[in-house]
Scaffold this motif. Structure first.
Motif, PDB file in Angstrom:
ATOM      1  N   GLN A 102       0.827  -1.203   0.000  1.00  0.00           N
ATOM      2  CA  GLN A 102       0.000   0.000   0.000  1.00  0.00           C
ATOM      3  C   GLN A 102       0.861   1.252   0.000  1.00  0.00           C
ATOM      4  O   GLN A 102       0.490   2.282  -0.567  1.00  0.00           O
ATOM      5  CB  GLN A 102      -0.942  -0.001   1.195  1.00  0.00           C
ATOM      6  N   ARG A 103       2.012   1.180   0.646  1.00  0.00           N
ATOM      7  CA  ARG A 103       2.947   2.320   0.646  1.00  0.00           C
ATOM      8  C   ARG A 103       3.359   2.664  -0.785  1.00  0.00           C
ATOM      9  O   ARG A 103       3.441   3.845  -1.161  1.00  0.00           O
ATOM     10  CB  ARG A 103       4.178   1.989   1.474  1.00  0.00           C
ATOM     11  N   LEU A 104       3.597   1.649  -1.603  1.00  0.00           N
ATOM     12  CA  LEU A 104       3.991   1.897  -2.992  1.00  0.00           C
ATOM     13  C   LEU A 104       2.827   2.450  -3.814  1.00  0.00           C
ATOM     14  O   LEU A 104       3.035   3.243  -4.734  1.00  0.00           O
ATOM     15  CB  LEU A 104       4.538   0.611  -3.623  1.00  0.00           C
ATOM     16  N   VAL A 105       1.600   2.012  -3.472  1.00  0.00           N
ATOM     17  CA  VAL A 105       0.412   2.621  -4.105  1.00  0.00           C
ATOM     18  C   VAL A 105       0.373   4.101  -3.757  1.00  0.00           C
ATOM     19  O   VAL A 105       0.163   4.961  -4.620  1.00  0.00           O
ATOM     20  CB  VAL A 105      -0.879   1.926  -3.634  1.00  0.00           C
ATOM     21  N   ARG A 106       0.615   4.400  -2.480  1.00  0.00           N
ATOM     22  CA  ARG A 106       0.571   5.801  -2.036  1.00  0.00           C
ATOM     23  C   ARG A 106       1.666   6.625  -2.718  1.00  0.00           C
ATOM     24  O   ARG A 106       1.421   7.765  -3.149  1.00  0.00           O
ATOM     25  CB  ARG A 106       0.723   5.878  -0.514  1.00  0.00           C
ATOM     26  N   LEU A 107       2.873   6.067  -2.849  1.00  0.00           N
ATOM     27  CA  LEU A 107       3.957   6.789  -3.514  1.00  0.00           C
ATOM     28  C   LEU A 107       3.592   7.109  -4.967  1.00  0.00           C
ATOM     29  O   LEU A 107       3.916   8.186  -5.481  1.00  0.00           O
ATOM     30  CB  LEU A 107       5.252   5.969  -3.476  1.00  0.00           C
ATOM     31  N   THR A 108       2.921   6.170  -5.613  1.00  0.00           N
ATOM     32  CA  THR A 108       2.471   6.409  -6.992  1.00  0.00           C
ATOM     33  C   THR A 108       1.443   7.529  -7.034  1.00  0.00           C
ATOM     34  O   THR A 108       1.540   8.458  -7.850  1.00  0.00           O
ATOM     35  CB  THR A 108       1.866   5.119  -7.584  1.00  0.00           C
ATOM     36  N   LEU A 109       0.454   7.464  -6.133  1.00  0.00           N
ATOM     37  CA  LEU A 109      -0.622   8.450  -6.131  1.00  0.00           C
ATOM     38  C   LEU A 109      -0.121   9.841  -5.758  1.00  0.00           C
ATOM     39  O   LEU A 109      -0.671  10.851  -6.207  1.00  0.00           O
ATOM     40  CB  LEU A 109      -1.716   8.036  -5.147  1.00  0.00           C
ATOM     41  N   GLU A 110       0.930   9.917  -4.934  1.00  0.00           N
ATOM     42  CA  GLU A 110       1.434  11.208  -4.476  1.00  0.00           C
ATOM     43  C   GLU A 110       2.428  11.840  -5.446  1.00  0.00           C
ATOM     44  O   GLU A 110       2.817  12.992  -5.271  1.00  0.00           O
ATOM     45  CB  GLU A 110       2.107  11.042  -3.108  1.00  0.00           C
ATOM     46  N   HIS A 111       2.852  11.095  -6.450  1.00  0.00           N
ATOM     47  CA  HIS A 111       3.810  11.666  -7.410  1.00  0.00           C
ATOM     48  C   HIS A 111       3.152  12.814  -8.167  1.00  0.00           C
ATOM     49  O   HIS A 111       1.991  12.722  -8.574  1.00  0.00           O
ATOM     50  CB  HIS A 111       4.274  10.587  -8.393  1.00  0.00           C
ATOM     51  N   PRO A 112       3.867  13.931  -8.366  1.00  0.00           N
ATOM     52  CA  PRO A 112       3.252  15.090  -9.037  1.00  0.00           C
ATOM     53  C   PRO A 112       2.770  14.812 -10.451  1.00  0.00           C
ATOM     54  O   PRO A 112       1.907  15.519 -10.966  1.00  0.00           O
ATOM     55  CB  PRO A 112       4.373  16.145  -9.021  1.00  0.00           C
ATOM     56  N   GLN A 113       3.298  13.773 -11.071  1.00  0.00           N
ATOM     57  CA  GLN A 113       2.874  13.471 -12.438  1.00  0.00           C
ATOM     58  C   GLN A 113       1.601  12.631 -12.482  1.00  0.00           C
ATOM     59  O   GLN A 113       0.939  12.562 -13.521  1.00  0.00           O
ATOM     60  CB  GLN A 113       4.004  12.723 -13.167  1.00  0.00           C
ATOM     61  N   TYR A 114       1.243  12.007 -11.366  1.00  0.00           N
ATOM     62  CA  TYR A 114       0.085  11.094 -11.350  1.00  0.00           C
ATOM     63  C   TYR A 114      -1.210  11.754 -11.840  1.00  0.00           C
ATOM     64  O   TYR A 114      -1.913  11.175 -12.678  1.00  0.00           O
ATOM     65  CB  TYR A 114      -0.107  10.512  -9.945  1.00  0.00           C
ATOM     66  N   PRO A 115      -1.581  12.948 -11.344  1.00  0.00           N
ATOM     67  CA  PRO A 115      -2.849  13.537 -11.804  1.00  0.00           C
ATOM     68  C   PRO A 115      -2.903  13.773 -13.304  1.00  0.00           C
ATOM     69  O   PRO A 115      -3.973  13.726 -13.909  1.00  0.00           O
ATOM     70  CB  PRO A 115      -2.919  14.872 -11.033  1.00  0.00           C
ATOM     71  N   PHE A 116      -1.744  14.031 -13.920  1.00  0.00           N
ATOM     72  CA  PHE A 116      -1.720  14.285 -15.367  1.00  0.00           C
ATOM     73  C   PHE A 116      -1.813  12.971 -16.154  1.00  0.00           C
ATOM     74  O   PHE A 116      -2.546  12.868 -17.131  1.00  0.00           O
ATOM     75  CB  PHE A 116      -0.443  15.024 -15.757  1.00  0.00           C
ATOM     76  N   ASP A 117      -1.049  11.956 -15.724  1.00  0.00           N
ATOM     77  CA  ASP A 117      -0.968  10.719 -16.491  1.00  0.00           C
ATOM     78  C   ASP A 117      -2.157   9.792 -16.271  1.00  0.00           C
ATOM     79  O   ASP A 117      -2.466   8.957 -17.130  1.00  0.00           O
ATOM     80  CB  ASP A 117       0.321   9.970 -16.146  1.00  0.00           C
ATOM     81  N   TYR A 118      -2.814   9.909 -15.123  1.00  0.00           N
ATOM     82  CA  TYR A 118      -3.883   8.970 -14.799  1.00  0.00           C
ATOM     83  C   TYR A 118      -5.267   9.620 -14.813  1.00  0.00           C
ATOM     84  O   TYR A 118      -6.203   9.092 -14.209  1.00  0.00           O
ATOM     85  CB  TYR A 118      -3.602   8.303 -13.449  1.00  0.00           C
ATOM     86  N   SER A 119      -5.401  10.729 -15.502  1.00  0.00           N
ATOM     87  CA  SER A 119      -6.712  11.348 -15.685  1.00  0.00           C
ATOM     88  C   SER A 119      -7.291  10.829 -17.002  1.00  0.00           C
ATOM     89  O   SER A 119      -7.083  11.417 -18.072  1.00  0.00           O
ATOM     90  CB  SER A 119      -6.592  12.877 -15.708  1.00  0.00           C
ATOM     91  N   PHE A 120      -7.969   9.714 -16.924  1.00  0.00           N
ATOM     92  CA  PHE A 120      -8.456   9.040 -18.128  1.00  0.00           C
ATOM     93  C   PHE A 120      -9.858   9.513 -18.527  1.00  0.00           C
ATOM     94  O   PHE A 120     -10.641   9.933 -17.665  1.00  0.00           O
ATOM     95  CB  PHE A 120      -8.502   7.524 -17.894  1.00  0.00           C
ATOM     96  N   PRO A 121     -10.181   9.416 -19.813  1.00  0.00           N
ATOM     97  CA  PRO A 121     -11.558   9.718 -20.266  1.00  0.00           C
ATOM     98  C   PRO A 121     -12.462   8.521 -19.997  1.00  0.00           C
ATOM     99  O   PRO A 121     -13.057   7.927 -20.896  1.00  0.00           O
ATOM    100  CB  PRO A 121     -11.367   9.963 -21.767  1.00  0.00           C
ATOM    101  N   SER A 122     -12.567   8.142 -18.716  1.00  0.00           N
ATOM    102  CA  SER A 122     -13.190   6.870 -18.322  1.00  0.00           C
ATOM    103  C   SER A 122     -14.666   6.765 -18.661  1.00  0.00           C
ATOM    104  O   SER A 122     -15.213   5.654 -18.716  1.00  0.00           O
ATOM    105  CB  SER A 122     -13.004   6.648 -16.823  1.00  0.00           C
TER     106      SER A 122
END
Length: 492
Positions: A102-122
């Protein structure tokens, strides 16, 4: 559905109504405005802004829908919101109780690039949004599955999935399939994918089939692992909340948070081996296993910053120049009037839609011609965030259009290149810098409308410093939380 609507927060109901308006959806009492004319005799449709309406009014409108497709769409929107809420909960989990996974999930989510790369047209048709249960057992699941995908370039400028491999924590293969792209292919990228048109003859497996398989694999809260995983999810049309992106959880020794190491660099530094030999095509199984091994190494305590490792760029890549920051109102055929030399154009597919800029490759016969074309650009030379030479060209077309774009070499002058593949070279060490730089360029363009375009040679350095400051702020915030927790524990 009535129960879900009744328990939903107002902001969720507002989005549902707005989406219904945008799609022209009608319930048993018509559209939103038609409904208001009946529901509210005082104001009627004159007060149609959903944000200014009560929760009761919003819910009453949504409850007028009974068609299966409409309810399915509403359920998907609400699932997206539920997953976003879960993501925020992940971020807020105490470091004292969270598992290493879960710590690694959190590190991924907290990375500054995450909001840009994981904003999908879901919400678009064809996308699968996995349902994330809020049960404690599911939220605490440490199950891991790693994926890797290979894509081809299609004639419509998009990328299509042609190969996928999935492995579990023990590196057991759970899925290994060739996939029919179901559209005309412009380039099979055989030197990367290792596939040709003949390999896909008779293949009937579709993206929808793969989605069904992935839904089963992820049904009990499994964490999805991958390197530059957002690109794989984009081509799979799959939105999953619990992810570990190995390109975001490792850092370089110089502390640059905006750089993203390539898979090959990570394997050399962390695992002590290369994923593939120079010039060899990708292997989905090898790459998926490599991503899983990197996560397991991180879990077992490999938490040191990795050294910067340089790789040779193949001859086929060195014969190209990257053209980026191209205004979307400039047709690709006009690029021949802007950039010197004899070259073919290959549009780089946009992962995000509605961009004001796009990128393309100028493909020359050999490296010498590419270098000569770069030298013949009479502009000041600069460097990108990875030290690769680039120049900014300001132009005016015959049509009167003006603008600017960047022309960048594929490798540094002092050290040959960073990454050996089309997929990795622009998703890893360059992807963050480019998406960030595009935003800065767009901002500069907005400030200088009506005048000449600016090519800020120092924009990347400014942005780098901003990202470092944000990272320091997060570290300070984390330390404050730890201090508060310790103070409470000691009863001070």
């Amino acid at each position: 559905m009535d129960e879900k609507i009744a328990s939903a927060r107002k902001e969720v109901l507002v989005e549902l109504v707005k989406m219904a308006q945008k799609r022209g959806m009608k319930g048993s009492k018509g559209t939103w405005k038609e409904f208001l004319s009946v529901f509210d005799k005082k104001f009627g449709s004159s007060l149609s802004d959903p944000t200014r309406r009560s929760t009761d009014a919003l819910a009453a409108f949504l409850n007028t829908f009974s068609q299966k497709d409409d309810l399915k769409f509403f359920d998907k929107v609400m699932r997206c919101h539920s997953n976003r809420d879960a993501v925020e909960q992940f971020k807020e989990k105490s470091e004292e109780v969270e598992s290493p996974e879960q710590r690694l999930v959190r590190l991924t989510l907290e990375h500054p690039q995450y909001p840009f790369d994981y904003s999908f047209p879901s919400l678009e048709e064809g996308w699968l949004v996995t349902k994330l249960s809020k049960k404690l057992k599911t939220m605490r699941s440490t199950a891991l599955i790693a994926i890797d995908c290979e894509m081809v370039l299609c004639e419509d400028g998009t990328e299509a999935l042609v190969n996928i491999c999935v492995v579990d924590r023990n590196l057991k293969v759970k899925l290994n399939e060739l996939v029919n792209p179901n559209k005309a292919v412009a380039d099979y990228r055989s030197e990367i994918t290792g596939l040709t048109a003949k390999d896909l003859d008779g293949v009937t497996c579709s993206v929808a089939d793969i989605q069904k398989s992935m839904k089963k694999l992820l049904s009990h809260g499994a964490i999805l692992v991958g390197h530059s995983l957002n690109n794989d999810l984009q081509v799979l049309k799959l939105d999953h909340a619990r992810v570990i992106d190995t390109s975001l959880i490792f850092k370089y020794e110089n502390g640059a948070n905006f750089r993203r190491p390539s898979l090959n660099n990570l394997c050399k530094a962390v695992l002590g081996y290369e994923v593939r030999k120079k010039g060899a095509p990708h292997n989905c199984l090898d790459d998926a296993c490599a991503a899983m091994k990197l996560v397991l190494a991180k879990i077992e305590g490999c938490d040191n910053a990795i050294p910067l490792v340089h790789e040779d760029v193949p001859e086929i890549e060195r014969s190209k120049l990257l053209l980026h920051g191209i205004p979307t109102n400039v047709p690709s055929e006009e690029l021949h009037k802007i950039v010197p030399g004899d070259f073919a154009i290959e549009i780089k597919p946009n992962i995000k839609t509605r961009r004001e800029k796009y990128s393309a490759f100028a493909i020359f016969k050999n490296q010498q011609e590419a270098n000569l074309a770069f030298e013949n650009i009479n502009e000041n030379q600069d460097k990108d965030t990875s030290g690769r030479p680039q120049k900014c060209i300001s132009f005016q077309l015959d049509s009167g259009k003006t603008g600017s774009l960047y022309v960048r070499k594929m490798a540094r002058d002092d050290v040959i290149g960073q990454v050996s593949s089309m997929k990795r070279s622009f998703q890893d060490e360059e992807a963050t810098g480019e998406s960030k730089k595009l935003k800065v360029e767009q901002a500069v363009g907005e400030q200088n409308k009506g005048g000449s375009d600016l090519c800020g040679g120092h924009l990347e350095e400014i942005e780098r410093l901003k990202q470092e400051l944000k990272q320091r702020d997060r570290e300070i915030s984390s330390l404050n939380k730890i201090i508060v927790a310790l103070t409470r524990k000691q009863g001070l």
